[in-house]
Design a protein around this motif. Structure first.
Motif, PDB file in Angstrom:
ATOM      1  N   ASN A 132       3.367 -20.180  -2.433  1.00 22.23           N
ATOM      2  CA  ASN A 132       4.197 -19.162  -3.088  1.00 22.23           C
ATOM      3  C   ASN A 132       4.502 -19.578  -4.520  1.00 22.23           C
ATOM      4  N   ASN A 133       4.744 -18.573  -5.332  1.00 23.44           N
ATOM      5  CA  ASN A 133       5.274 -18.750  -6.686  1.00 23.44           C
ATOM      6  C   ASN A 133       4.331 -19.558  -7.582  1.00 23.44           C
ATOM      7  N   CYS A 134       3.159 -18.975  -7.862  1.00 20.25           N
ATOM      8  CA  CYS A 134       2.143 -19.626  -8.702  1.00 20.25           C
ATOM      9  C   CYS A 134       1.754 -18.688  -9.833  1.00 20.25           C
ATOM     10  N   GLY A 135       1.630 -19.231 -11.036  1.00 24.68           N
ATOM     11  CA  GLY A 135       1.455 -18.408 -12.222  1.00 24.68           C
ATOM     12  C   GLY A 135       0.133 -17.697 -12.330  1.00 24.68           C
ATOM     13  N   VAL A 136      -0.937 -18.226 -11.745  1.00 21.84           N
ATOM     14  CA  VAL A 136      -2.250 -17.577 -11.753  1.00 21.84           C
ATOM     15  C   VAL A 136      -2.596 -17.086 -10.355  1.00 21.84           C
ATOM     16  N   ALA A 137      -2.722 -18.013  -9.416  1.00 18.78           N
ATOM     17  CA  ALA A 137      -3.057 -17.646  -8.040  1.00 18.78           C
ATOM     18  C   ALA A 137      -2.537 -18.698  -7.076  1.00 18.78           C
ATOM     19  N   LEU A 153       3.828 -11.098 -14.733  1.00 18.13           N
ATOM     20  CA  LEU A 153       2.609 -10.339 -14.484  1.00 18.13           C
ATOM     21  C   LEU A 153       1.372 -11.232 -14.486  1.00 18.13           C
ATOM     22  N   ASN A 154       0.236 -10.602 -14.170  1.00 21.55           N
ATOM     23  CA  ASN A 154      -1.085 -11.249 -14.232  1.00 21.55           C
ATOM     24  C   ASN A 154      -1.211 -12.435 -13.279  1.00 21.55           C
ATOM     25  N   GLN A 155      -0.749 -12.257 -12.072  1.00 16.23           N
ATOM     26  CA  GLN A 155      -0.928 -13.252 -11.022  1.00 16.23           C
ATOM     27  C   GLN A 155      -1.303 -12.521  -9.745  1.00 16.23           C
ATOM     28  N   THR A 156      -1.831 -13.256  -8.794  1.00 14.56           N
ATOM     29  CA  THR A 156      -2.171 -12.677  -7.504  1.00 14.56           C
ATOM     30  C   THR A 156      -2.134 -13.768  -6.446  1.00 14.56           C
ATOM     31  N   SER A 199      -4.826 -14.702   9.135  1.00 21.35           N
ATOM     32  CA  SER A 199      -4.116 -15.118   7.924  1.00 21.35           C
ATOM     33  C   SER A 199      -3.462 -13.937   7.210  1.00 21.35           C
ATOM     34  N   ILE A 200      -2.645 -14.268   6.211  1.00 23.77           N
ATOM     35  CA  ILE A 200      -1.932 -13.275   5.397  1.00 23.77           C
ATOM     36  C   ILE A 200      -2.247 -13.527   3.935  1.00 23.77           C
ATOM     37  N   ILE A 201      -2.660 -12.467   3.235  1.00 26.74           N
ATOM     38  CA  ILE A 201      -2.866 -12.518   1.785  1.00 26.74           C
ATOM     39  C   ILE A 201      -1.972 -11.435   1.206  1.00 26.74           C
ATOM     40  N   TYR A 202      -0.863 -11.841   0.592  1.00 29.51           N
ATOM     41  CA  TYR A 202       0.171 -10.879   0.222  1.00 29.51           C
ATOM     42  C   TYR A 202       1.009 -11.426  -0.923  1.00 29.51           C
ATOM     43  N   GLY A 203       1.695 -10.520  -1.641  1.00 32.63           N
ATOM     44  CA  GLY A 203       2.585 -10.922  -2.716  1.00 32.63           C
ATOM     45  C   GLY A 203       3.139  -9.712  -3.421  1.00 32.63           C
ATOM     46  N   ASN A 204       3.722  -9.936  -4.609  1.00 32.74           N
ATOM     47  CA  ASN A 204       4.289  -8.804  -5.338  1.00 32.74           C
ATOM     48  C   ASN A 204       3.306  -8.158  -6.305  1.00 32.74           C
ATOM     49  N   ALA A 205       2.092  -8.689  -6.436  1.00 32.42           N
ATOM     50  CA  ALA A 205       1.060  -8.013  -7.215  1.00 32.42           C
ATOM     51  C   ALA A 205       0.524  -6.830  -6.416  1.00 32.42           C
ATOM     52  N   SER A 206       0.050  -5.816  -7.113  1.00 34.84           N
ATOM     53  CA  SER A 206      -0.480  -4.642  -6.408  1.00 34.84           C
ATOM     54  C   SER A 206      -1.703  -4.994  -5.583  1.00 34.84           C
ATOM     55  N   LEU A 236      -4.173  -9.890   7.282  1.00 33.74           N
ATOM     56  CA  LEU A 236      -3.487  -8.884   6.483  1.00 33.74           C
ATOM     57  C   LEU A 236      -3.814  -9.093   5.018  1.00 33.74           C
ATOM     58  N   ILE A 237      -4.197  -8.013   4.338  1.00 29.11           N
ATOM     59  CA  ILE A 237      -4.491  -8.065   2.907  1.00 29.11           C
ATOM     60  C   ILE A 237      -3.729  -6.930   2.214  1.00 29.11           C
ATOM     61  N   LYS A 238      -2.940  -7.276   1.227  1.00 31.99           N
ATOM     62  CA  LYS A 238      -2.291  -6.242   0.418  1.00 31.99           C
ATOM     63  C   LYS A 238      -3.239  -5.825  -0.699  1.00 31.99           C
ATOM     64  N   PHE A 239      -3.568  -4.525  -0.734  1.00 35.60           N
ATOM     65  CA  PHE A 239      -4.492  -4.029  -1.756  1.00 35.60           C
ATOM     66  C   PHE A 239      -4.158  -2.561  -2.023  1.00 35.60           C
ATOM     67  N   LEU A 240      -3.303  -2.324  -3.008  1.00 32.60           N
ATOM     68  CA  LEU A 240      -2.858  -0.961  -3.296  1.00 32.60           C
ATOM     69  C   LEU A 240      -3.871  -0.169  -4.113  1.00 32.60           C
ATOM     70  N   ASN A 241      -4.788  -0.879  -4.787  1.00 28.92           N
ATOM     71  CA  ASN A 241      -5.771  -0.229  -5.650  1.00 28.92           C
ATOM     72  C   ASN A 241      -5.087   0.705  -6.645  1.00 28.92           C
ATOM     73  N   SER A 242      -4.164   0.141  -7.390  1.00 28.68           N
ATOM     74  CA  SER A 242      -3.398   0.927  -8.357  1.00 28.68           C
ATOM     75  C   SER A 242      -4.313   1.521  -9.413  1.00 28.68           C
ATOM     76  N   ALA A 243      -4.068   2.778  -9.719  1.00 24.44           N
ATOM     77  CA  ALA A 243      -4.847   3.545 -10.703  1.00 24.44           C
ATOM     78  C   ALA A 243      -6.327   3.599 -10.336  1.00 24.44           C
TER      79      ALA A 243
END
Length: 505
Positions: free
Chosen positions: A326-331, A355-358, A380-387, A409-416
């Motif tokens: 958790n809490n990493c500036g790039v990934a 911004l600009n992290q995942t 496994s879980i791949i998740y965070g506050n990035a879209s 679980l993968i969070k992938f909102l595909n924003s825009a």
């Protein structure tokens, strides 16, 4: 005429100021003084390492200007505390002036040699600031906890230069650990007897093994780290009750979760490692593995608060179970230039505040055979506050870019609609790559409801109903206990933890 009036006003001001008696200081009786605190607690320090600066505010609560006859440390010149009063450094001060209804700061620091005080591992060092005013004496207590430690650092040579390490054409400030050091004995065995404080890069020599036992505490100064040379290895095996902790050497609470305090751990080319029940925090890149020889086993590993990457893996061979980030500036996990990976029951989360992290980034360099990728994520879980918590960057589409997410679980909102989810690599309906996996396409879908992301408590809670008992039983049998030792054999939740009660204390 205007000039004449201005002159009159000027003389009036001068006369008024000259009549003031603000600077006729009277001796303090002691009753006028008040303090911002009755005890100044300086945070834990290591032996012979200076503390941060702390402050005490002294108030003159009377309507008259006073002069404090004496401000001094109770232990006098032998005290290990240092004061700064009214811009002057020392341990004793006389006739300190303080205006009516005004205040001043006293700044406090300390450096303590534990060997001159006790034979123990740690102790409380105390003193008092005494304020003498006539027959009255007031005091403020000073308290700090001092820890003994093993200090490891490059040696200084007679010509003034320092020991260094050669990485190709580059020299860095560092040293080889010595199994027969004249001061520390065997530096290739780190125990929980005392904390270790590292200055510069501590290097495991070629063909040597650094063994770190459960409960060991390892602290790194700024621009410092731990590195292996060819055919060397690190075996860091903690326990659930007594994990091994790698972190910076600033012990103040304000630095508890501050990223970038030290460089990180580097498993270099042709070397090996094993990490079990280990916490790595507050580094730049927590753990960097580069083209290691044998599979590096990462079990019950927690990596938090890294300025860049939690795990940076480059042409590496890694097996990971019960990993939490958790809490990493790039990934949280950055797989760079391919490699071979197998992750089971891991929680790659990232709630970095900017911004600009995942959570996870994967690429295979230029796509040639040298950088071929084989990556497997299970339960496994791949998740965070990035879209988008997963970024896949294949060089030549499917060529040398093999991956699967199974029961994950993968969070992938595909924003825009930035990504094409109808084709490789984000074709989530393709069972070749995404087998029985949950894709969170909105903020509300398949939320993990982590217990407390701000405190790096990444346990899913009972609100995460779609994740509970969703894990594949066969994969759970390979990792029968979660990171806290709780069995998952009868019901396997996704991620590194079995779920907890959302209302738990």
């Amino acid at each position: 005429m205007r000039i004449f009036y201005n002159i009159i006003i000027l003389f009036f001001i001068i006369g008024f100021v000259s009549c003031r008696d603000d600077f006729n200081f009277e001796p303090s009786s002691g009753s006028e003084l008040a303090f911002s605190k009755d005890t100044v607690y300086l945070d834990t320090i290591f032996s012979n390492i200076g503390s941060s600066t702390y402050n005490l505010k002294v108030y003159n609560k009377s309507n008259k200007d006073i002069k404090i006859p004496s401000i001094r440390l109770s232990k006098g010149e032998s005290s290990n505390f240092r004061l700064m009063v009214d811009g002057m450094a020392g341990k004793s001060f006389e006739n300190v002036e303080l205006l009516a209804n005004d205040s001043m700061f006293i700044f406090v620091e300390t450096t303590v040699d534990i060997k001159q005080q006790t034979n123990g591992k740690e102790f409380l060092y105390t003193d008092e600031i005494l304020f003498q005013s006539g027959s009255q004496q007031q005091k403020v207590n000073l308290v700090t906890l001092v820890k003994d430690a093993v200090f490891l650092y490059p040696q200084k040579f007679q010509d003034g230069s320092y020991e260094s390490l050669n990485f190709g054409d580059v020299q860095i400030y560092g040293f080889f650990l010595d199994e027969n050091d004249a001061v520390n004995g065997n530096e290739l065995e780190w125990t929980n007897d005392k904390p270790y404080v590292i200055y510069g890069y501590a290097a495991v020599p070629p063909n040597k093994i650094l063994t770190i036992t459960e409960g060991a505490e390892v602290h790194f100064h700024r621009n410092s780290g731990l590195v292996t040379f060819s055919d060397a290895a690190i075996n860091a095996n903690g326990s659930i009750e007594n994990p091994i902790v790698f972190q910076g050497d600033r012990l103040e609470p304000s630095f508890e979760d501050t990223p970038g305090q030290w460089d990180g751990i580097w498993i270099s080319q042709d070397s090996d490692a094993s990490f079990s029940n280990v916490i790595i925090k507050n580094a730049i890149d927590g753990l960097f593995i580069n083209k290691n020889k044998l599979p590096v086993n990462l079990n019950n590993l927690q990596v938090y608060n890294c300025e860049k990457n939690g795990l940076l893996l480059q042409v590496a061979h890694v097996t990971g179970t019960n990993i939490v980030t958790n809490n990493c500036g790039v990934a949280a996990l950055n797989i760079n230039y391919g490699g071979t990976y197998d992750f089971i029951h891991c929680t790659f989360a990232n709630y970095w505040s900017r911004l600009n992290q995942t959570a996870v980034i994967i690429n295979n360099g230029d796509g040639t055979n040298e950088f071929a990728l084989q990556a497997r994520f299970k339960n496994s879980i791949i998740y965070g506050n990035a879209s988008e918590s997963l970024l896949l960057v294949p060089a030549n589409k499917e060529t040398n870019f093999s991956f699967t997410f199974e029961y994950s679980l993968i969070k992938f909102l595909n924003s825009a609609n930035r990504f094409n989810t109808e084709s490789f690599p984000y074709q989530f309906t393709n069972n070749t790559y995404y087998t029985n996996s949950l894709i969170a396409k909105t903020f509300n879908e398949h939320q993990p409801y982590f217990f407390n992301t701000s405190k790096n408590e990444l346990m899913i809670t009972d609100k995460a109903t779609s994740l509970i008992n969703f894990g594949n039983a066969a994969y759970a049998q390979q990792v029968p206990q979660d990171l806290l030792g709780k069995s998952r054999l009868t019901s396997a939740d996704l991620g590194a933890y079995q779920h907890v009660n959302s209302s738990a204390d």
